[in-house]
Design a protein around this motif. Structure first.
Motif, PDB file in Angstrom:
ATOM      1  N   ARG A  80       0.856  -1.189   0.000  1.00  0.00           N
ATOM      2  CA  ARG A  80       0.000   0.000   0.000  1.00  0.00           C
ATOM      3  C   ARG A  80       0.885   1.228   0.000  1.00  0.00           C
ATOM      4  N   PRO A  81       0.780   2.078  -1.012  1.00  0.00           N
ATOM      5  CA  PRO A  81       1.658   3.254  -1.078  1.00  0.00           C
ATOM      6  C   PRO A  81       1.357   4.250   0.031  1.00  0.00           C
ATOM      7  N   SER A  82       2.364   5.017   0.397  1.00  0.00           N
ATOM      8  CA  SER A  82       2.162   6.014   1.437  1.00  0.00           C
ATOM      9  C   SER A  82       1.621   7.325   0.876  1.00  0.00           C
ATOM     10  N   GLU A  83       1.746   7.539  -0.438  1.00  0.00           N
ATOM     11  CA  GLU A  83       1.151   8.722  -1.048  1.00  0.00           C
ATOM     12  C   GLU A  83       0.258   8.285  -2.202  1.00  0.00           C
ATOM     13  N   GLY A  84      -0.720   9.111  -2.524  1.00  0.00           N
ATOM     14  CA  GLY A  84      -1.646   8.795  -3.606  1.00  0.00           C
ATOM     15  C   GLY A  84      -2.750   7.839  -3.192  1.00  0.00           C
ATOM     16  N   ARG A  85      -2.988   7.716  -1.902  1.00  0.00           N
ATOM     17  CA  ARG A  85      -4.039   6.817  -1.439  1.00  0.00           C
ATOM     18  C   ARG A  85      -5.177   7.626  -0.847  1.00  0.00           C
ATOM     19  N   ILE A  86      -6.360   7.023  -0.845  1.00  0.00           N
ATOM     20  CA  ILE A  86      -7.522   7.727  -0.307  1.00  0.00           C
ATOM     21  C   ILE A  86      -7.925   7.131   1.032  1.00  0.00           C
ATOM     22  N   LEU A  87      -8.214   5.861   1.072  1.00  0.00           N
ATOM     23  CA  LEU A  87      -8.634   5.248   2.323  1.00  0.00           C
ATOM     24  C   LEU A  87      -7.470   4.445   2.905  1.00  0.00           C
ATOM     25  N   GLY A  88      -7.285   3.250   2.415  1.00  0.00           N
ATOM     26  CA  GLY A  88      -6.209   2.425   2.937  1.00  0.00           C
ATOM     27  C   GLY A  88      -5.072   2.221   1.961  1.00  0.00           C
ATOM     28  N   GLY A  89      -5.283   2.586   0.707  1.00  0.00           N
ATOM     29  CA  GLY A  89      -4.254   2.404  -0.305  1.00  0.00           C
ATOM     30  C   GLY A  89      -4.301   1.063  -0.985  1.00  0.00           C
ATOM     31  N   VAL A  90      -5.333   0.271  -0.724  1.00  0.00           N
ATOM     32  CA  VAL A  90      -5.428  -1.063  -1.304  1.00  0.00           C
ATOM     33  C   VAL A  90      -5.583  -0.986  -2.819  1.00  0.00           C
ATOM     34  N   CYS A  91      -6.514  -0.185  -3.305  1.00  0.00           N
ATOM     35  CA  CYS A  91      -6.728  -0.080  -4.756  1.00  0.00           C
ATOM     36  C   CYS A  91      -5.510   0.519  -5.440  1.00  0.00           C
ATOM     37  N   ALA A  92      -4.872   1.500  -4.821  1.00  0.00           N
ATOM     38  CA  ALA A  92      -3.667   2.093  -5.401  1.00  0.00           C
ATOM     39  C   ALA A  92      -2.542   1.059  -5.464  1.00  0.00           C
ATOM     40  N   GLY A  93      -2.410   0.250  -4.431  1.00  0.00           N
ATOM     41  CA  GLY A  93      -1.384  -0.792  -4.424  1.00  0.00           C
ATOM     42  C   GLY A  93      -1.645  -1.875  -5.451  1.00  0.00           C
ATOM     43  N   LEU A  94      -2.900  -2.296  -5.555  1.00  0.00           N
ATOM     44  CA  LEU A  94      -3.246  -3.293  -6.573  1.00  0.00           C
ATOM     45  C   LEU A  94      -3.043  -2.723  -7.971  1.00  0.00           C
ATOM     46  N   GLY A  95      -3.422  -1.463  -8.158  1.00  0.00           N
ATOM     47  CA  GLY A  95      -3.239  -0.826  -9.454  1.00  0.00           C
ATOM     48  C   GLY A  95      -1.774  -0.728  -9.840  1.00  0.00           C
ATOM     49  N   ARG A  96      -0.927  -0.344  -8.904  1.00  0.00           N
ATOM     50  CA  ARG A  96       0.511  -0.281  -9.191  1.00  0.00           C
ATOM     51  C   ARG A  96       1.053  -1.639  -9.554  1.00  0.00           C
ATOM     52  N   ARG A  97       0.558  -2.663  -8.888  1.00  0.00           N
ATOM     53  CA  ARG A  97       1.052  -4.026  -9.141  1.00  0.00           C
ATOM     54  C   ARG A  97       0.735  -4.478 -10.557  1.00  0.00           C
ATOM     55  N   ILE A  98      -0.445  -4.114 -11.068  1.00  0.00           N
ATOM     56  CA  ILE A  98      -0.818  -4.548 -12.417  1.00  0.00           C
ATOM     57  C   ILE A  98      -0.543  -3.476 -13.465  1.00  0.00           C
ATOM     58  N   GLY A  99       0.067  -2.361 -13.054  1.00  0.00           N
ATOM     59  CA  GLY A  99       0.481  -1.345 -14.004  1.00  0.00           C
ATOM     60  C   GLY A  99      -0.555  -0.273 -14.283  1.00  0.00           C
ATOM     61  N   LEU A 100      -1.486  -0.035 -13.356  1.00  0.00           N
ATOM     62  CA  LEU A 100      -2.488   1.010 -13.515  1.00  0.00           C
ATOM     63  C   LEU A 100      -2.219   2.150 -12.547  1.00  0.00           C
ATOM     64  N   GLU A 101      -2.662   3.323 -12.929  1.00  0.00           N
ATOM     65  CA  GLU A 101      -2.651   4.454 -12.017  1.00  0.00           C
ATOM     66  C   GLU A 101      -3.727   4.210 -10.948  1.00  0.00           C
ATOM     67  N   PRO A 102      -3.675   4.925  -9.820  1.00  0.00           N
ATOM     68  CA  PRO A 102      -4.655   4.680  -8.760  1.00  0.00           C
ATOM     69  C   PRO A 102      -6.111   4.894  -9.170  1.00  0.00           C
ATOM     70  N   TRP A 103      -6.415   5.958  -9.914  1.00  0.00           N
ATOM     71  CA  TRP A 103      -7.825   6.220 -10.227  1.00  0.00           C
ATOM     72  C   TRP A 103      -8.450   5.164 -11.124  1.00  0.00           C
ATOM     73  N   PRO A 104      -7.816   4.723 -12.203  1.00  0.00           N
ATOM     74  CA  PRO A 104      -8.416   3.629 -12.974  1.00  0.00           C
ATOM     75  C   PRO A 104      -8.565   2.346 -12.153  1.00  0.00           C
ATOM     76  N   ALA A 105      -7.618   2.092 -11.245  1.00  0.00           N
ATOM     77  CA  ALA A 105      -7.724   0.902 -10.392  1.00  0.00           C
ATOM     78  C   ALA A 105      -8.931   1.021  -9.468  1.00  0.00           C
ATOM     79  N   ARG A 106      -9.179   2.213  -8.932  1.00  0.00           N
ATOM     80  CA  ARG A 106     -10.349   2.426  -8.069  1.00  0.00           C
ATOM     81  C   ARG A 106     -11.647   2.254  -8.850  1.00  0.00           C
ATOM     82  N   LEU A 107     -11.663   2.796 -10.057  1.00  0.00           N
ATOM     83  CA  LEU A 107     -12.866   2.650 -10.892  1.00  0.00           C
ATOM     84  C   LEU A 107     -13.105   1.191 -11.262  1.00  0.00           C
ATOM     85  N   LEU A 108     -12.046   0.454 -11.556  1.00  0.00           N
ATOM     86  CA  LEU A 108     -12.186  -0.965 -11.857  1.00  0.00           C
ATOM     87  C   LEU A 108     -12.697  -1.730 -10.640  1.00  0.00           C
ATOM     88  N   PHE A 109     -12.185  -1.400  -9.460  1.00  0.00           N
ATOM     89  CA  PHE A 109     -12.646  -2.042  -8.230  1.00  0.00           C
ATOM     90  C   PHE A 109     -14.127  -1.744  -7.998  1.00  0.00           C
TER      91      PHE A 109
END
Length: 86
Positions: free
Chosen positions: A15-44
């Motif tokens: 879970r990244p320390s910056e660019g997160r909204i709640l816990g950073g789970v979607c941002a971390g998953l997005g980074r892992r699969i090569g997405l920016e945080p917002w598209p990862a959140r929308l996909l979630f």
């Protein structure tokens, strides 16, 4: 719990320390699969609408299991990491 955190950290699931909204789970998953945080959140969110229920449990579990990124940790392994040059 430390071994689970180490396993996730080796796989690039943090879970990244910056660019997160709640816990950073979607941002971390997005980074892992090569997405920016917002598209990862929308996909979630889209998956939440299609398959209701499981994400309500999945997000808090991942929040606990995914370690927070260490300070100075910049690079995240991609899905197909290339070996370093010999």
């Amino acid at each position: 719990m430390g071994s689970i955190h180490d396993l996730f950290r080796r796989q690039g699931l943090t879970r990244p320390s910056e660019g997160r909204i709640l816990g950073g789970v979607c941002a971390g998953l997005g980074r892992r699969i090569g997405l920016e945080p917002w598209p990862a959140r929308l996909l979630f969110l889209l998956v939440l609408l299609v398959l209701p229920g499981c994400q309500v449990l999945l997000y808090p579990i991942l929040w606990i299991v995914m370690p927070k990124a260490q300070s100075g940790e910049v690079s995240v392994p991609t899905m197909n990491p290339t070996p370093p040059p010999a």
